[in-house]
Scaffold this active site. Structure first.
Site, mmCIF file in Angstrom:
data_model
loop_
_atom_site.group_PDB
_atom_site.id
_atom_site.type_symbol
_atom_site.label_atom_id
_atom_site.label_comp_id
_atom_site.label_asym_id
_atom_site.label_seq_id
_atom_site.Cartn_x
_atom_site.Cartn_y
_atom_site.Cartn_z
ATOM 1 N N ASP A 92 -2.966 -6.735 2.093
ATOM 2 C CA ASP A 92 -3.646 -6.952 0.712
ATOM 3 C C ASP A 92 -3.998 -8.274 0.399
ATOM 4 O O ASP A 92 -3.005 -9.277 0.497
ATOM 5 C CB ASP A 92 -2.650 -6.413 -0.375
ATOM 6 C CG ASP A 92 -2.241 -5.239 0.139
ATOM 7 O OD1 ASP A 92 -3.011 -4.121 0.202
ATOM 8 O OD2 ASP A 92 -0.711 -4.838 0.347
ATOM 9 N N ASP A 102 -1.406 -10.882 7.011
ATOM 10 C CA ASP A 102 -1.149 -9.920 5.890
ATOM 11 C C ASP A 102 -2.238 -8.896 5.700
ATOM 12 O O ASP A 102 -3.217 -9.395 5.857
ATOM 13 C CB ASP A 102 -0.799 -10.866 4.868
ATOM 14 C CG ASP A 102 -0.531 -10.172 3.498
ATOM 15 O OD1 ASP A 102 0.526 -9.023 3.495
ATOM 16 O OD2 ASP A 102 -0.969 -10.439 2.291
#
Length: 234
Positions: free
Chosen positions: A16, A14
């Site tokens: 952020d 992922d």
């Protein structure tokens, strides 16, 4: 050397909150957008909180996050209003990105360098439609072989996290099955996606503190760290 099972050949990160500090920027932009909307409805509104972000928005595609938060407040809106809230949030996010830039977490950069040197192949899977811009601003594009972002999720009609669809697509594009891939996530919804996809290993990243580590473990994380470089030589 990387704290992962020997069968791991692909890392699905992922973006952020895992690789970059932009989760904080997203949270601030969401608060501004939701508080503006709530204030118009009721001067005595209860503001959007950091816990609201973690519970309803973090890791989800934009439209899903809006719907989940509004449902938590028992608010029904039409599609145009939902989209306007999301677009307002994104305008705030992009303005901050332009003015302040993006910083990758130093520990994440060290881990990416170690992973690259060890021959672990790297992909990014993010619900954000700004994935390409964030990677470029943080100078992380050089590590990434495949990127799946919010634009791909919409274009392909995929279900957003906590459904595993985007991570399964990332593994497919990297040419491996879920058992050979590792998911790296800071969001509860993302960890649930990794668990639902039956990936070989799920690394939870706790940037929040409090009981977040316990929540990540309960959602299906195989291990929880506060920074990725804790896994080096683990």
């Amino acid at each position: 050397m990387l704290g992962l099972p020997e069968t791991s050949s692909v890392a699905l990160f992922d973006l952020d909150g895992v690789l970059t500090d932009t989760a904080v920027v997203h949270q601030k932009a969401w608060k501004e957008a939701f508080d503006a909307f709530l204030a118009e409805r009721d001067p005595a509104y209860a503001p959007f909180t950091a816990q609201d972000y973690l519970d309803y928005v973090d890791g989800r595609p934009r439209a899903d996050g809006v719907a989940a938060f509004l449902a938590s407040r028992h608010i029904e809106v039409d599609d145009a209003t939902r989209d306007a809230i999301g677009e307002g949030k994104n305008a705030r996010f992009l303005a901050t990105l332009e003015s302040d830039g993006v910083q990758p977490y130093p520990g994440s950069v060290r881990y990416l360098e170690a992973a690259q040197q060890a021959g672990l192949r790297i992909a990014v899977v993010t619900s954000s439609k700004n994935g390409e811009a964030v990677l470029k601003a943080a100078d992380l594009t050089r590590f990434v072989e495949v990127r799946v972002d919010g634009l791909d999720i919409v274009r392909r009609g995929l279900a957003g996290k906590p459904a595993p669809d985007s991570y399964l697509l990332g593994a497919e594009l990297m040419g491996v099955g879920p058992d050979a891939a590792v998911v790296f996530e800071d969001a509860i919804s993302g960890v649930r996606a990794g668990a639902a996809g039956e990936f070989g290993f799920v690394v939870g990243v706790d940037r929040v503190g409090g009981d977040q580590a316990e929540k990540l473990s309960a959602a299906g994380a195989s291990v929880v760290v506060s920074d990725l470089d804790e896994l080096i030589d683990a």
